[in-house]
Enzyme design. Structure first.
Site, PDB file in Angstrom:
ATOM      1  N   ASP A  43       0.877  -1.178   0.000  1.00  0.00           N
ATOM      2  CA  ASP A  43       0.000   0.000   0.000  1.00  0.00           C
ATOM      3  C   ASP A  43       0.910   1.222   0.000  1.00  0.00           C
ATOM      4  OD1 ASP A  43      -1.577   2.156   0.579  1.00  0.00           O
ATOM      5  OD2 ASP A  43      -2.638   1.216   2.254  1.00  0.00           O
ATOM      6  N   ALA A  67      -2.099   4.471  -8.371  1.00  0.00           N
ATOM      7  CA  ALA A  67      -2.756   5.775  -8.232  1.00  0.00           C
ATOM      8  C   ALA A  67      -4.225   5.566  -7.916  1.00  0.00           C
ATOM      9  CB  ALA A  67      -2.630   6.577  -9.541  1.00  0.00           C
ATOM     10  N   TYR A  68      -4.833   6.628  -7.412  1.00  0.00           N
ATOM     11  CA  TYR A  68      -6.287   6.670  -7.257  1.00  0.00           C
ATOM     12  C   TYR A  68      -6.802   7.302  -8.549  1.00  0.00           C
ATOM     13  CZ  TYR A  68     -10.844   7.757  -5.175  1.00  0.00           C
ATOM     14  OH  TYR A  68     -12.182   7.824  -4.903  1.00  0.00           O
ATOM     15  N   THR A  69      -7.411   6.504  -9.421  1.00  0.00           N
ATOM     16  CA  THR A  69      -7.724   6.990 -10.773  1.00  0.00           C
ATOM     17  C   THR A  69      -9.224   7.195 -11.028  1.00  0.00           C
ATOM     18  OG1 THR A  69      -7.674   4.720 -11.598  1.00  0.00           O
ATOM     19  CG2 THR A  69      -5.642   5.988 -11.823  1.00  0.00           C
ATOM     20  N   THR A 108      -0.856  13.284 -15.054  1.00  0.00           N
ATOM     21  CA  THR A 108      -2.038  13.340 -15.917  1.00  0.00           C
ATOM     22  C   THR A 108      -2.232  14.681 -16.637  1.00  0.00           C
ATOM     23  OG1 THR A 108      -4.464  13.264 -15.832  1.00  0.00           O
ATOM     24  CG2 THR A 108      -3.362  13.985 -13.849  1.00  0.00           C
ATOM     25  N   ASP A 109      -2.908  14.604 -17.776  1.00  0.00           N
ATOM     26  CA  ASP A 109      -3.336  15.807 -18.499  1.00  0.00           C
ATOM     27  C   ASP A 109      -4.360  16.609 -17.690  1.00  0.00           C
ATOM     28  OD1 ASP A 109      -5.089  13.626 -18.784  1.00  0.00           O
ATOM     29  OD2 ASP A 109      -5.940  14.403 -20.642  1.00  0.00           O
ATOM     30  N   TYR A 132      -9.273  14.938  -8.456  1.00  0.00           N
ATOM     31  CA  TYR A 132      -8.272  14.016  -9.001  1.00  0.00           C
ATOM     32  C   TYR A 132      -7.071  14.792  -9.555  1.00  0.00           C
ATOM     33  CZ  TYR A 132      -6.051  10.978 -12.504  1.00  0.00           C
ATOM     34  OH  TYR A 132      -5.139  10.302 -13.276  1.00  0.00           O
TER      35      TYR A 132
HETATM   36  N1  LIG Z   1      -6.488   6.067 -16.559  1.00  0.00           N
HETATM   37  C1  LIG Z   1      -6.310   7.197 -17.233  1.00  0.00           C
HETATM   38  O1  LIG Z   1      -7.068   7.545 -18.133  1.00  0.00           O
HETATM   39  C2  LIG Z   1      -5.127   8.094 -16.906  1.00  0.00           C
HETATM   40  C3  LIG Z   1      -4.996   9.292 -17.608  1.00  0.00           C
HETATM   41  C4  LIG Z   1      -3.882  10.097 -17.333  1.00  0.00           C
HETATM   42  C5  LIG Z   1      -2.952   9.698 -16.380  1.00  0.00           C
HETATM   43  N2  LIG Z   1      -3.142   8.534 -15.704  1.00  0.00           N
HETATM   44  C6  LIG Z   1      -2.152   8.168 -14.686  1.00  0.00           C
HETATM   45  O2  LIG Z   1      -1.474   7.025 -15.162  1.00  0.00           O
HETATM   46  C7  LIG Z   1      -1.085   6.204 -14.065  1.00  0.00           C
HETATM   47  C8  LIG Z   1      -1.529   4.789 -14.322  1.00  0.00           C
HETATM   48  O3  LIG Z   1      -2.933   4.802 -14.507  1.00  0.00           O
HETATM   49  P1  LIG Z   1      -3.728   3.469 -14.841  1.00  0.00           P
HETATM   50  O4  LIG Z   1      -4.891   3.858 -15.665  1.00  0.00           O
HETATM   51  O5  LIG Z   1      -2.782   2.426 -15.281  1.00  0.00           O
HETATM   52  O6  LIG Z   1      -4.272   3.121 -13.374  1.00  0.00           O
HETATM   53  P2  LIG Z   1      -5.202   1.920 -12.902  1.00  0.00           P
HETATM   54  O7  LIG Z   1      -5.455   0.957 -13.991  1.00  0.00           O
HETATM   55  O8  LIG Z   1      -6.354   2.535 -12.165  1.00  0.00           O
HETATM   56  O9  LIG Z   1      -4.238   1.216 -11.851  1.00  0.00           O
HETATM   57  C9  LIG Z   1      -3.866   1.814 -10.666  1.00  0.00           C
HETATM   58  C10 LIG Z   1      -3.443   0.718  -9.726  1.00  0.00           C
HETATM   59  O10 LIG Z   1      -3.048   1.313  -8.493  1.00  0.00           O
HETATM   60  C11 LIG Z   1      -3.584   0.518  -7.459  1.00  0.00           C
HETATM   61  N3  LIG Z   1      -3.670   1.272  -6.220  1.00  0.00           N
HETATM   62  C12 LIG Z   1      -4.616   2.136  -5.815  1.00  0.00           C
HETATM   63  N4  LIG Z   1      -4.348   2.573  -4.600  1.00  0.00           N
HETATM   64  C13 LIG Z   1      -3.196   1.977  -4.194  1.00  0.00           C
HETATM   65  C14 LIG Z   1      -2.425   2.012  -3.006  1.00  0.00           C
HETATM   66  N5  LIG Z   1      -2.773   2.750  -1.965  1.00  0.00           N
HETATM   67  N6  LIG Z   1      -1.296   1.280  -2.966  1.00  0.00           N
HETATM   68  C15 LIG Z   1      -0.935   0.498  -4.006  1.00  0.00           C
HETATM   69  N7  LIG Z   1      -1.634   0.397  -5.134  1.00  0.00           N
HETATM   70  C16 LIG Z   1      -2.754   1.152  -5.224  1.00  0.00           C
HETATM   71  C17 LIG Z   1      -4.929   0.089  -7.973  1.00  0.00           C
HETATM   72  O11 LIG Z   1      -5.431  -0.992  -7.226  1.00  0.00           O
HETATM   73  P3  LIG Z   1      -7.019  -1.193  -7.081  1.00  0.00           P
HETATM   74  O12 LIG Z   1      -7.523  -1.421  -8.473  1.00  0.00           O
HETATM   75  O13 LIG Z   1      -7.129  -2.356  -6.181  1.00  0.00           O
HETATM   76  O14 LIG Z   1      -7.532   0.089  -6.495  1.00  0.00           O
HETATM   77  C18 LIG Z   1      -4.583  -0.269  -9.403  1.00  0.00           C
HETATM   78  O15 LIG Z   1      -4.107  -1.593  -9.511  1.00  0.00           O
HETATM   79  C19 LIG Z   1      -1.670   6.860 -12.835  1.00  0.00           C
HETATM   80  O16 LIG Z   1      -0.696   7.634 -12.212  1.00  0.00           O
HETATM   81  C20 LIG Z   1      -2.760   7.748 -13.377  1.00  0.00           C
HETATM   82  O17 LIG Z   1      -3.029   8.845 -12.532  1.00  0.00           O
HETATM   83  C21 LIG Z   1      -4.195   7.703 -15.958  1.00  0.00           C
END
Ligand SMILES: NC(=O)c1ccc[n+]([C@@H]2O[C@H](COP(=O)([O-])OP(=O)(O)OC[C@H]3O[C@@H](n4cnc5c(N)ncnc54)[C@H](OP(=O)(O)O)[C@@H]3O)[C@@H](O)[C@H]2O)c1
Length: 311
Positions: A43, A67-69, A108-109, A132
């Site tokens: 965590d 991340a918290y997404t 993020t954007d 966010y």
């Molecule tokens: N998704 C988008 O469209 C987007 C756009 C721009 C930037 N980003 C950035 O890109 C990065 C990757 O995004 P992604 O879409 O690959 O994310 P994702 O699929 O939501 O994966 C995030 C992972 O982090 C885990 N997590 C959450 N809280 C945690 C904690 N306290 N400790 C350890 N793990 C934790 C989640 O677990 P659980 O599923 O169990 O919560 C999940 O496995 C992030 O930094 C995000 O902000 C994403």
């Protein structure tokens, strides 16, 4: 990616997320020794656990893919979003600094307000519109404060064959409905999680193989796939791509943001200018349509799932 001489160990957090999954898989394929930590294993909001994981693993670098997404849910859970997106990256960066290793972080954007009309460069002023984006912006700052040896990669509209994302939602809805209404006045660039993973792994390798006495261009970079579209344009491409692979062809109608109220405000325009990463690291993003096609193959044809990636 060719085999590297030294199998550098990378500690990857959030290993079951979209980008985490790709980092683990592609990192191993590229010859890294990957120490993958899922949320259950580590965590990231527990600073002691972060320090212990780094001490036990002795990695050459950490990539934070956790991340918290949940953009809308963050509006009603600001403390949870802050703990994971703002504070935890600082814990990781501080532990990296103390261990003398670099940290790779993803942002993020949505740190931008979206009032612009040309792609945002890295030094454009930020002004997040929601919780966010604000928590991610604070996380960037925490990383910058904790260690100069960081790469912060801002990306946008992430999709992959794993986890929750817009592509999978549209495919599900196309199977259930005859018509989809999708916002047409928010523009950005969809980005494949595998492409983000490749970009991070490339920069990690350049950093880890760089001569010790040579300054490395640490800092903040933008990386998305190439091009831009609206959510509606993205949805049309998903539905058309699915239809050419045997899925249902449904109509996708454009609607205005005002007609689809959500808890979080989102930027109207959040295309990232990716010139700096191209000039600095020779990383040239491919078109988002190509990354989408690669993702649609396993999602629309179950036979692909056991065959692995074609790339
Ligand atoms: N998704 C988008 O469209 C987007 C756009 C721009 C930037 N980003 C950035 O890109 C990065 C990757 O995004 P992604 O879409 O690959 O994310 P994702 O699929 O939501 O994966 C995030 C992972 O982090 C885990 N997590 C959450 N809280 C945690 C904690 N306290 N400790 C350890 N793990 C934790 C989640 O677990 P659980 O599923 O169990 O919560 C999940 O496995 C992030 O930094 C995000 O902000 C994403």
């Amino acid at each position: 990616m060719s085999e590297m001489k030294t199998p550098f160990r990378l500690l990857i957090t959030g290993a079951l997320g979209q980008t985490g999954t790709e980092l683990v898989q592609r990192g191993r394929e590229a010859g890294y020794d990957i120490a993958a930590f899922t949320r259950e294993d580590l965590d990231i909001s527990d600073s002691d656990a972060v320090a212990r994981a780094i001490a036990a693993t002795v990695p050459a670098a950490v990539i934070n893919a956790a991340a918290y997404t949940a953009v809308d849910r963050a509006e009603s859970e600001p403390e949870a979003a802050r703990a994971i997106n703002s504070l935890a990256p600082g814990f990781i960066a501080r532990a990296c600094h103390e261990a003398g290793i670099p940290m790779f972080h993803i942002s993020t954007d949505y740190v931008f307000d979206g009032m612009g009309s040309i792609p945002y460069p890295e030094d454009a002023p930020i002004s997040p519109q929601g919780v966010y984006g604000a928590t991610k912006a604070a996380g960037e700052e925490a990383v910058r404060r904790a260690t100069p040896h960081h790469i912060i990669l801002r990306t946008s509209w992430v999709f992959s064959a794993h986890g929750q994302n817009f592509v999978k939602t549209m495919l599900r809805l196309a199977g259930e409905r005859d018509e989809l209404n999708v916002v047409d006045d928010q523009r950005g660039c969809p980005t494949g999680a595998g492409d983000i993973a490749d970009a991070l792994l490339t920069i990690a390798r350049l950093a880890l193989e760089a001569p010790r006495d040579q300054a490395f261009p640490w800092g903040t970079y933008h990386f998305s796939n190439r091009g831009e579209t609206s959510w509606c344009g993205f949805a049309r491409a998903i539905v058309e791509g699915s239809a050419t692979r045997g899925g249902r062809k449904v109509e996708v109608r454009g609607i205005a943001t005002a007609d689809y109220p959500t808890p979080a405000r989102r930027p109207a325009y959040s295309v990232l200018d990716c010139g700096k990463i191209q000039r600095t690291f020779s990383i040239h993003p491919r078109a988002w349509e190509d990354a989408l096609a690669e993702t649609l193959d396993p999602l629309t044809n179950p036979a692909h799932r056991t065959e692995g990636r074609s790339k």
